[in-house]
Design an enzyme around this catalytic site. Structure first.
Site, PDB file in Angstrom:
ATOM      1  N   HIS A   1       0.317  25.352  -9.252  1.00  0.00           N
ATOM      2  CA  HIS A   1       1.431  25.195  -8.317  1.00  0.00           C
ATOM      3  C   HIS A   1       2.408  24.166  -8.904  1.00  0.00           C
ATOM      4  CE1 HIS A   1       2.846  25.536  -3.964  1.00  0.00           C
ATOM      5  NE2 HIS A   1       3.670  24.655  -4.510  1.00  0.00           N
TER       6      HIS A   1
ATOM      7  N   ASN B   1       1.922  30.075  -8.590  1.00  0.00           N
ATOM      8  CA  ASN B   1       2.845  29.918  -7.484  1.00  0.00           C
ATOM      9  C   ASN B   1       4.276  29.900  -8.006  1.00  0.00           C
ATOM     10  OD1 ASN B   1       3.748  28.818  -4.664  1.00  0.00           O
ATOM     11  ND2 ASN B   1       4.561  27.347  -6.137  1.00  0.00           N
ATOM     12  N   GLU B   2       5.094  30.820  -7.529  1.00  0.00           N
ATOM     13  CA  GLU B   2       6.537  30.847  -7.807  1.00  0.00           C
ATOM     14  C   GLU B   2       6.847  30.594  -9.289  1.00  0.00           C
ATOM     15  OE1 GLU B   2       8.536  28.215  -5.126  1.00  0.00           O
ATOM     16  OE2 GLU B   2       7.796  29.228  -3.333  1.00  0.00           O
TER      17      GLU B   2
ATOM     18  N   GLN C   1       2.068  17.635  -3.918  1.00  0.00           N
ATOM     19  CA  GLN C   1       2.917  17.232  -2.796  1.00  0.00           C
ATOM     20  C   GLN C   1       2.174  16.473  -1.707  1.00  0.00           C
ATOM     21  OE1 GLN C   1       4.652  21.455  -3.077  1.00  0.00           O
ATOM     22  NE2 GLN C   1       6.222  20.351  -1.945  1.00  0.00           N
TER      23      GLN C   1
END
Length: 616
Positions: free
Chosen positions: A274, A331-332, A176
């Site tokens: 991620h 992550n998630e 990101q």
């Protein structure tokens, strides 16, 4: 039917949380204050124009006097790997250029083979690389940028302090903010195909890959003490699989990034995966196929995934575990692994990495996992079906992973009875997987109101074509009286701080590990459409952060919950998976010039925490 402890704790916490929906307390109560005179006394006095504010500046993080270590250095750690991995370097990929010039076609991991990875992905409109092509040297932050903004009229009146060991910082992820996706040997990931043809790509984003030194200096100048970032698997192992070469340029980059963080007086927190799993896990034999993101396909269900991820993690840990105090494996994972094979692989891979970190490296830092979940509260806490729906909601999002990892307990029945191919873990597996996280990472951006579907949960669970399957609950953003749960943002996030306190209470008392709020943030509505000065004065975001931090303090001091820390998302406006208009950042990003500008919320958040640290 035996009701587990986790379910009882959940019901109690949810019922307590739901009471906030039906409170009748209004705004007529007056705070305690000193007694005012019976009547005012009017009088004249000389008038002059004066400053209403004393100019204050952000306080930079002090330079470190020593560096703590948490594991053996690479020269020793590499001896604990089964084999020392080979390293190499590759160039950069621009369509129609690298493939033509590569001559090592007989090398299965040479420049030609590496370029073919990108050629097969078929990047859309990828013809340039942004403003920078090498690491930018940092420049001092002008003091004029560090002047605190005007105070808000209303502020917190709490008298609590954060513990000395409370982790406060900011977070971001490679995909990101880094850009440079096909440069310096990085391999392709599933995120290069995530955005549609008309959406912005992650090719450039914030160019943090080249601007990290300046970005870290900016964060340190604001007083931030922890910087959370992710390392792209495909930048370390472009071909992803065990036995393939390590990208030496990637190793050098993150080595320098970690040292830059430490030299600035900050501490790194590193996430191993991620969302950006290598493209090889979703391409299978058809390298041009686009992954089915509607089916949560992140490649986690691939039969080679566990061994490959563990191999990648061991390489990264052997290089950096000596200097990094906190690690996150996934992550998630729910967002990209929600099928049984994918989630099951995540659970096993995480446990193996945890054991390598603590048992083989004998590392003394913390290793954990981080989940996405917006606390599910029953629409009507007096309705047993809504309470049951809320319980199922938490089981599907959290219990699936957390039951075995934190409690050594079986996958929830609602998972085993719903997902195709689901099977219980053996006793031996549960013993190995249980208690393999040093903290409970959670990204609690907002809250969800939950109720049963009209046809009932069981009927939905048996019908894979049902739009609510497999969670099989109705999710809303309004309470039982029709009010929104809080002030709405640009995206799904609603400002609902009181539910955060209830949620932390539930997590601590259910999973029995310190809670790390790994991400929380608020994209102000239509912020991207405003003038720069209006984007910078982001009062709604300030209210979000300060109210959430206030609830964390109450959770710690009034509820006895061990909240390990909180990381604001994100340290800059970034690429929200095909969208730049959801501005979660506490810095504005000018996408043309790559300039960053501190927002009011950044100052307010750092000032709030700094004033409440026990050591201050």
């Amino acid at each position: 039917m035996r009701v587990s402890v986790i379910n009882i704790s959940l019901i109690a916490a949810i019922v307590q949380a739901q009471q906030l929906f039906i409170t009748t307390t209004g705004y007529t109560e007056r705070p305690q204050c000193t007694q005012s005179p019976a009547s005012p006394s009017y009088h004249f006095q000389p008038f002059s124009f004066t400053l209403n504010e004393t100019v204050r500046y952000a306080t930079s993080v002090p330079s470190p006097t020593s560096t703590q270590t948490y594991a053996p250095p690479y020269s020793e750690a590499v001896k604990r790997l089964s084999a020392s991995p080979a390293t190499t370097t590759w160039g950069s990929y621009l369509p129609g250029h690298t493939v033509i010039n590569a001559t090592d076609t007989n090398d299965p991991y040479g420049q030609a083979a590496w370029s073919s990875l990108w050629q097969n992905v078929k990047l859309d409109n990828y013809t340039t690389t942004g403003l920078y092509s090498t690491t930018v040297s940092p420049t001092p932050i002008p003091s004029s940028e560090l002047v605190l903004p005007p105070r808000d009229y209303f502020g917190s009146t709490d008298c609590y302090s954060f513990p000395d060991d409370f982790i406060f910082g900011v977070a971001g992820s490679a995909a990101q903010v880094e850009g440079a996706v096909a440069l310096e040997g990085r391999g392709p990931t599933i995120l290069e195909k995530l955005a549609g043809l008309t959406q912005p790509k992650n090719y450039v984003t914030a160019e943090n890959y080249f601007l990290y030194k300046q970005d870290i200096q900016r964060l340190a100048s604001m007083g931030v003490k922890y910087y959370s970032f992710s390392i792209p698997w495909a930048r370390i192992l472009p071909f992803a699989l065990p036995g393939t070469p390590v990208n030496q340029e990637g190793i050098k980059h993150y080595d320098d990034l970690i040292n830059t963080v430490l030299d600035a007086g900050m501490q790194p927190i590193v996430t191993l995966l991620h969302f950006d799993s290598p493209w090889v896990f979703v391409s299978s034999d058809n390298a041009t196929a686009k992954p089915d993101f509607g089916a949560k396909n992140g490649g986690y269900q691939n039969e080679t995934f566990v061994d490959a991820f563990v191999n990648y993690a061991k390489i990264v840990l052997s290089h950096y575990a000596d200097r990094v105090p906190v690690w996150v494996t996934f992550n998630e994972p729910w967002l990209y692994s929600f099928n049984f094979a994918g989630a099951n692989n995540v659970v096993h891979a995480h446990a193996q990495v945890y054991h390598f970190y603590h048992d083989v490296l004998k590392a003394t830092g913390k290793m954990g996992i981080k989940f996405n979940d917006n606390f599910g509260v029953p629409r009507d806490p007096k309705n047993s079906s809504d309470v049951h729906a809320a319980r199922r909601f938490q089981e599907q999002y959290l219990g699936f992973y957390a039951n075995p990892i934190f409690l050594g307990q079986q996958y929830p029945d609602s998972v085993l009875q719903t997902l195709p191919g689901a099977k219980p873990l053996s006793k031996e597996e549960l013993r190995y997987i249980g208690n393999t996280s040093d903290f409970f990472g959670i990204d609690p951006y907002t809250t969800t109101v939950v109720s049963q579907p009209a046809e009932g949960i069981d009927e939905c669970a048996a019908n894979r074509t049902d739009p609510l399957w497999p969670i099989c609950v109705v999710q809303e953003t309004k309470n039982v009286y029709g009010w929104n749960i809080g002030y709405r943002s640009q995206s799904y996030t609603y400002m609902a701080p009181t539910y955060l306190r209830e949620y932390l209470n539930y997590l601590w008392n259910t999973f029995r590990q310190p809670v790390l709020v790994g991400e929380f943030g608020f994209p102000v509505y239509a912020e991207a459409e405003k003038e720069l000065s209006d984007q910078l004065f982001d009062t709604p975001r300030s209210i979000y952060y300060l109210s959430y931090m206030s609830e964390i303090l109450k959770s710690i001091h009034e509820d006895g919950v061990h909240v390990m820390g909180a990381l604001a998302w994100s340290w800059v406006d970034n690429w929200e998976f095909g969208d730049y208009n959801q501005q979660f950042g506490i810095q504005v990003l000018n996408h043309t010039t790559q300039q960053r500008f501190f927002k009011k919320s950044f100052f307010d958040l750092v000032d709030f925490v700094g004033a409440r640290l026990s050591s201050s």
